[in-house]
Design an enzyme around this catalytic site. Structure first.
Site, PDB file in Angstrom:
ATOM      1  CG  ASP A 130      -0.433   6.277   3.956  1.00  0.00           C
ATOM      2  OD1 ASP A 130      -0.750   4.715   3.860  1.00  0.00           O
ATOM      3  OD2 ASP A 130       0.217   6.336   4.706  1.00  0.00           O
TER       4      ASP A 130
ATOM      5  NE  ARG B 240      -3.740  -2.688   3.139  1.00  0.00           N
ATOM      6  CZ  ARG B 240      -4.612  -2.282   4.128  1.00  0.00           C
ATOM      7  NH1 ARG B 240      -3.773  -1.874   5.122  1.00  0.00           N
ATOM      8  NH2 ARG B 240      -5.456  -3.013   4.360  1.00  0.00           N
TER       9      ARG B 240
ATOM     10  NE  ARG C 138       2.307  10.544   5.380  1.00  0.00           N
ATOM     11  CZ  ARG C 138       1.368  10.466   6.065  1.00  0.00           C
ATOM     12  NH1 ARG C 138       0.061   9.493   5.032  1.00  0.00           N
ATOM     13  NH2 ARG C 138       0.518  12.043   6.024  1.00  0.00           N
TER      14      ARG C 138
ATOM     15  CE1 TYR D 129       6.589   4.009   0.897  1.00  0.00           C
ATOM     16  CE2 TYR D 129       7.835   2.323   1.691  1.00  0.00           C
ATOM     17  CZ  TYR D 129       6.383   2.890   0.950  1.00  0.00           C
ATOM     18  OH  TYR D 129       5.423   2.206   1.352  1.00  0.00           O
TER      19      TYR D 129
END
Length: 248
Positions: free
Chosen positions: A51, A49, A194, A109
């Site tokens: 966001d 996934r 995050r 990331y």
């Protein structure tokens, strides 16, 4: 036969990768166009996934089809039909049991921060004016590799069986006018990157000492970690798979 799709997308217009009941997702758009081209309902399974508002410079998904596919032609047709913010880089056949999510051995990331207001990067990076101590942020980032349980950085309402992740790399670097956080792990929890960035930024701003990272992780409490930073600065950049899943 099973095929992998390698794609990228700019996440501003989408409520994340995964299908949502009342919001548009990248998966929904891709499945719609793929089904039209193949003339049969075709589901895709993503590597994971992202966001709402998060971008991907590299994402993978797999789908099944009964007939052999001209992958070059399919790539061309999909790119012609998909919106400008989704692009297909490659389609290739894989072994029958290859899985875009479960066979991934690592994911990477980046989080982008700009220190000066830039009208052209407003949807690409987080504009953060306060000064940051890069050395302390990197000291705190290195602590992540000492632990495996990252419940403190996960969304509270989630259906995961384990909060364990193996972080292989975590580092801040300056590139031109951007401050970029690089992180690689075998898996990530929902909202994890995050929340990690939010915690590191608080340390970089001098709100907490470097040792605060130990306290946050040991607490296993999301409330102890930093605020979740804005989605538009986050990019899924790389997913690694074993070489033996690819047929051609």
């Amino acid at each position: 036969m099973r095929y992998f799709i390698k794609l990228s997308y700019f996440g501003k217009a989408y409520h994340g990768w995964q299908n949502q009941p009342d919001s548009i997702s990248v998966q929904e758009v891709l499945e719609e166009k793929l089904s039209l081209v193949l003339r049969s309902k075709t589901d895709v399974v993503g590597a994971g996934r992202t966001d709402a508002g998060v971008h991907a410079t590299q994402m993978f998904a797999h789908f099944n089809h009964d007939l052999e596919i001209d992958v070059a032609e399919l790539k061309y047709k999909l790119n012609s039909m998909l919106p400008k913010d989704i692009a297909i880089a490659e389609i290739f056949e894989v072994v029958e049991d290859a899985h875009a999510r479960f066979d991934a051995v690592s994911r990477s990331y980046e989080y982008h921060i700009v220190k000066e207001k830039n009208a052209f990067l407003k949807d690409h990076a987080w504009y953060l004016k306060p000064a940051l101590d890069l050395e302390k942020m990197n000291e705190a980032a290195a602590i992540l590799q000492e632990y495996t349980n990252f419940k403190c950085f996960s969304k509270t309402r989630t259906d995961v069986r384990t909060y364990n992740c193996r972080i292989d790399h975590a580092e801040w670097k300056m590139k031109d006018d951007k401050l970029i956080f690089h992180i690689t792990a075998d898996r990530f929890l929902r909202n994890m990157v995050r929340a990690v960035v939010g915690t590191l930024v608080e340390i970089g701003q001098g709100k907490y000492p470097v040792s605060h990272m130990h306290q946050v992780i040991k607490s296993e409490d999301r409330g102890k970690a930093g605020t979740s930073v804005p989605a538009h600065g986050l990019y899924l950049t790389r997913i690694e798979y074993p070489d033996n899943i690819r047929i051609r």
